[in-house]
Design a protein around this motif. Structure first.
Motif, PDB file in Angstrom:
ATOM      1  N   LYS A  71      -2.805  63.217 -10.083  1.00  0.00           N
ATOM      2  CA  LYS A  71      -4.127  62.623 -10.229  1.00  0.00           C
ATOM      3  C   LYS A  71      -4.136  61.697 -11.446  1.00  0.00           C
ATOM      4  O   LYS A  71      -3.771  62.106 -12.559  1.00  0.00           O
ATOM      5  CB  LYS A  71      -5.190  63.708 -10.424  1.00  0.00           C
ATOM      6  N   ALA A  72      -4.523  60.436 -11.213  1.00  0.00           N
ATOM      7  CA  ALA A  72      -4.706  59.517 -12.335  1.00  0.00           C
ATOM      8  C   ALA A  72      -5.980  59.913 -13.088  1.00  0.00           C
ATOM      9  O   ALA A  72      -6.876  60.541 -12.512  1.00  0.00           O
ATOM     10  CB  ALA A  72      -4.801  58.088 -11.816  1.00  0.00           C
ATOM     11  N   PRO A  73      -6.068  59.583 -14.350  1.00  0.00           N
ATOM     12  CA  PRO A  73      -7.264  59.941 -15.124  1.00  0.00           C
ATOM     13  C   PRO A  73      -8.538  59.394 -14.480  1.00  0.00           C
ATOM     14  O   PRO A  73      -8.546  58.307 -13.901  1.00  0.00           O
ATOM     15  CB  PRO A  73      -7.001  59.295 -16.491  1.00  0.00           C
TER      16      PRO A  73
ATOM     17  N   LYS B 120      -5.656  48.918 -10.348  1.00  0.00           N
ATOM     18  CA  LYS B 120      -4.717  48.015 -11.019  1.00  0.00           C
ATOM     19  C   LYS B 120      -4.135  48.668 -12.268  1.00  0.00           C
ATOM     20  O   LYS B 120      -2.927  48.571 -12.519  1.00  0.00           O
ATOM     21  CB  LYS B 120      -5.412  46.704 -11.367  1.00  0.00           C
ATOM     22  N   GLU B 121      -4.965  49.333 -13.046  1.00  0.00           N
ATOM     23  CA  GLU B 121      -4.484  49.988 -14.265  1.00  0.00           C
ATOM     24  C   GLU B 121      -3.463  51.074 -13.936  1.00  0.00           C
ATOM     25  O   GLU B 121      -2.418  51.178 -14.600  1.00  0.00           O
ATOM     26  CB  GLU B 121      -5.657  50.609 -15.030  1.00  0.00           C
ATOM     27  N   ALA B 122      -3.747  51.884 -12.923  1.00  0.00           N
ATOM     28  CA  ALA B 122      -2.830  52.966 -12.553  1.00  0.00           C
ATOM     29  C   ALA B 122      -1.491  52.410 -12.073  1.00  0.00           C
ATOM     30  O   ALA B 122      -0.421  52.892 -12.477  1.00  0.00           O
ATOM     31  CB  ALA B 122      -3.469  53.835 -11.465  1.00  0.00           C
ATOM     32  N   CYS B 123      -1.540  51.394 -11.227  1.00  0.00           N
ATOM     33  CA  CYS B 123      -0.299  50.826 -10.687  1.00  0.00           C
ATOM     34  C   CYS B 123       0.510  50.129 -11.771  1.00  0.00           C
ATOM     35  O   CYS B 123       1.754  50.209 -11.780  1.00  0.00           O
ATOM     36  CB  CYS B 123      -0.628  49.854  -9.556  1.00  0.00           C
ATOM     37  N   GLU B 124      -0.156  49.466 -12.711  1.00  0.00           N
ATOM     38  CA  GLU B 124       0.566  48.792 -13.790  1.00  0.00           C
ATOM     39  C   GLU B 124       1.229  49.804 -14.713  1.00  0.00           C
ATOM     40  O   GLU B 124       2.334  49.572 -15.203  1.00  0.00           O
ATOM     41  CB  GLU B 124      -0.396  47.897 -14.576  1.00  0.00           C
ATOM     42  N   LEU B 125       0.574  50.947 -14.925  1.00  0.00           N
ATOM     43  CA  LEU B 125       1.194  51.994 -15.742  1.00  0.00           C
ATOM     44  C   LEU B 125       2.432  52.567 -15.061  1.00  0.00           C
ATOM     45  O   LEU B 125       3.460  52.805 -15.705  1.00  0.00           O
ATOM     46  CB  LEU B 125       0.179  53.105 -16.019  1.00  0.00           C
ATOM     47  N   ILE B 126       2.342  52.788 -13.759  1.00  0.00           N
ATOM     48  CA  ILE B 126       3.507  53.266 -13.012  1.00  0.00           C
ATOM     49  C   ILE B 126       4.633  52.242 -13.095  1.00  0.00           C
ATOM     50  O   ILE B 126       5.804  52.585 -13.361  1.00  0.00           O
ATOM     51  CB  ILE B 126       3.127  53.539 -11.548  1.00  0.00           C
ATOM     52  N   LYS B 127       4.308  50.985 -12.878  1.00  0.00           N
ATOM     53  CA  LYS B 127       5.329  49.929 -12.913  1.00  0.00           C
ATOM     54  C   LYS B 127       6.005  49.861 -14.283  1.00  0.00           C
ATOM     55  O   LYS B 127       7.248  49.828 -14.380  1.00  0.00           O
ATOM     56  CB  LYS B 127       4.686  48.585 -12.568  1.00  0.00           C
TER      57      LYS B 127
ATOM     58  N   SER C 236     -12.586  63.867  -9.434  1.00  0.00           N
ATOM     59  CA  SER C 236     -12.489  62.517  -8.893  1.00  0.00           C
ATOM     60  C   SER C 236     -11.390  61.758  -9.626  1.00  0.00           C
ATOM     61  O   SER C 236     -10.964  62.115 -10.724  1.00  0.00           O
ATOM     62  CB  SER C 236     -13.827  61.800  -9.041  1.00  0.00           C
ATOM     63  N   GLY C 237     -10.963  60.688  -9.012  1.00  0.00           N
ATOM     64  CA  GLY C 237      -9.866  59.906  -9.580  1.00  0.00           C
ATOM     65  C   GLY C 237      -8.885  59.528  -8.487  1.00  0.00           C
ATOM     66  O   GLY C 237      -8.895  60.083  -7.384  1.00  0.00           O
ATOM     67  N   LEU C 238      -8.019  58.594  -8.789  1.00  0.00           N
ATOM     68  CA  LEU C 238      -7.038  58.133  -7.806  1.00  0.00           C
ATOM     69  C   LEU C 238      -5.954  59.182  -7.597  1.00  0.00           C
ATOM     70  O   LEU C 238      -5.499  59.824  -8.544  1.00  0.00           O
ATOM     71  CB  LEU C 238      -6.408  56.829  -8.284  1.00  0.00           C
ATOM     72  N   SER C 239      -5.537  59.335  -6.348  1.00  0.00           N
ATOM     73  CA  SER C 239      -4.424  60.234  -6.013  1.00  0.00           C
ATOM     74  C   SER C 239      -3.131  59.435  -5.950  1.00  0.00           C
ATOM     75  O   SER C 239      -3.119  58.279  -5.497  1.00  0.00           O
ATOM     76  CB  SER C 239      -4.673  60.921  -4.674  1.00  0.00           C
ATOM     77  N   VAL C 240      -2.049  60.043  -6.392  1.00  0.00           N
ATOM     78  CA  VAL C 240      -0.745  59.385  -6.416  1.00  0.00           C
ATOM     79  C   VAL C 240       0.221  60.201  -5.564  1.00  0.00           C
ATOM     80  O   VAL C 240       0.557  61.343  -5.894  1.00  0.00           O
ATOM     81  CB  VAL C 240      -0.202  59.258  -7.857  1.00  0.00           C
TER      82      VAL C 240
END
Length: 249
Positions: free
Chosen positions: A120-122, A128-135, A195-199
């Protein structure tokens, strides 16, 4: 193909036609086309049927062998394991692990011991923020970005897909593959979920080595699982469905 006369019966010879030729009293010479088996026989008339049947078997042996080799290639886990790894989403989901072919894999879509819990992302973090952090985290580990973009241009709810190559046990020729799907998921009413984005993700070795001749795949000693745990620790994200301190360990 040159016949080995040491292994032929005394009444076999090379020929190129099926016309009977007289060779002495009570015998006939039957020659078989070269493209079939390149065998010809001087035989008694009573044995003609048996030897012609043997010739047909010999002429079809090459085809049967080729078909058997093709079948073996598609059913043999060893040969499948040497092939290319199937990548990309399958019906909008990260693929599971092909444990019968490549056990050195973990996936949030697997239903076996190769399963690993999604992250779970914060809360409040954008896609965009989550994907850029992963990248940035993967590139910092020497990964090569191979694919990055929305799953569907018309439906952003399907999420964003990222795929990386990392050097594995087979070097750069067959790199390991790490895939991510970041997306919103429906809210659930169980304790620990927020709540939050799932990875969702999968990490799979680019190739498999086997113990000869029993075709037992050699383990990578949980390299894929440890890799994903390390990435999550670097991100500081928690496991999905958990709010205890253990979720971060």
């Amino acid at each position: 193909m040159k016949a080995n006369r040491k292994h032929l019966p005394h009444n076999l010879s090379i020929g190129a036609s099926l016309d009977p030729l007289r060779h002495g009293r009570g015998t006939k010479r039957y020659e078989v086309p070269a493209k079939s088996a390149r065998f010809a026989c001087i035989v008694d008339g009573s044995r003609r049927r048996e030897l012609m049947a043997a010739v047909l078997v010999l002429s079809g042996w090459g085809i049967g062998k080729a078909r058997a080799e093709d079948l073996e290639a598609t059913s043999d886990p060893y040969k499948q394991g040497q092939g290319n790894v199937s990548l990309g989403l399958l019906k909008g989901r990260v693929r599971g692990c092909p444990t019968n072919v490549n056990p050195n894999c973990v996936s949030t879509s697997s239903l076996s011991t190769s399963y690993q819990t999604p992250w779970k992302a914060p809360e409040g973090m954008s896609m965009k923020e989550a994907c850029e952090l992963i990248k940035d985290t993967l590139l910092g580990k020497g990964a090569v970005l191979r694919e990055y973009g929305e799953v569907s241009e018309t439906d952003p709810e399907l999420g964003t897909y990222l795929r990386f190559d990392l050097e594995g046990n087979f070097g750069r020729e067959k790199p390991d593959h790490v895939e991510f799907l970041v997306r919103k998921t429906d809210p659930v009413n169980w304790e620990g979920e927020s709540s939050g984005l799932s990875v969702f993700f999968r990490s799979i070795a680019g190739g498999v080595r086997y113990i000869y001749p029993i075709q037992q795949p050699i383990t990578d000693f949980s390299k894929q699982r440890k890799r994903m745990e390390g990435i999550r620790n670097d991100l500081g994200w928690r496991l999905s469905g958990c709010e205890l301190i253990e979720c971060y360990e």
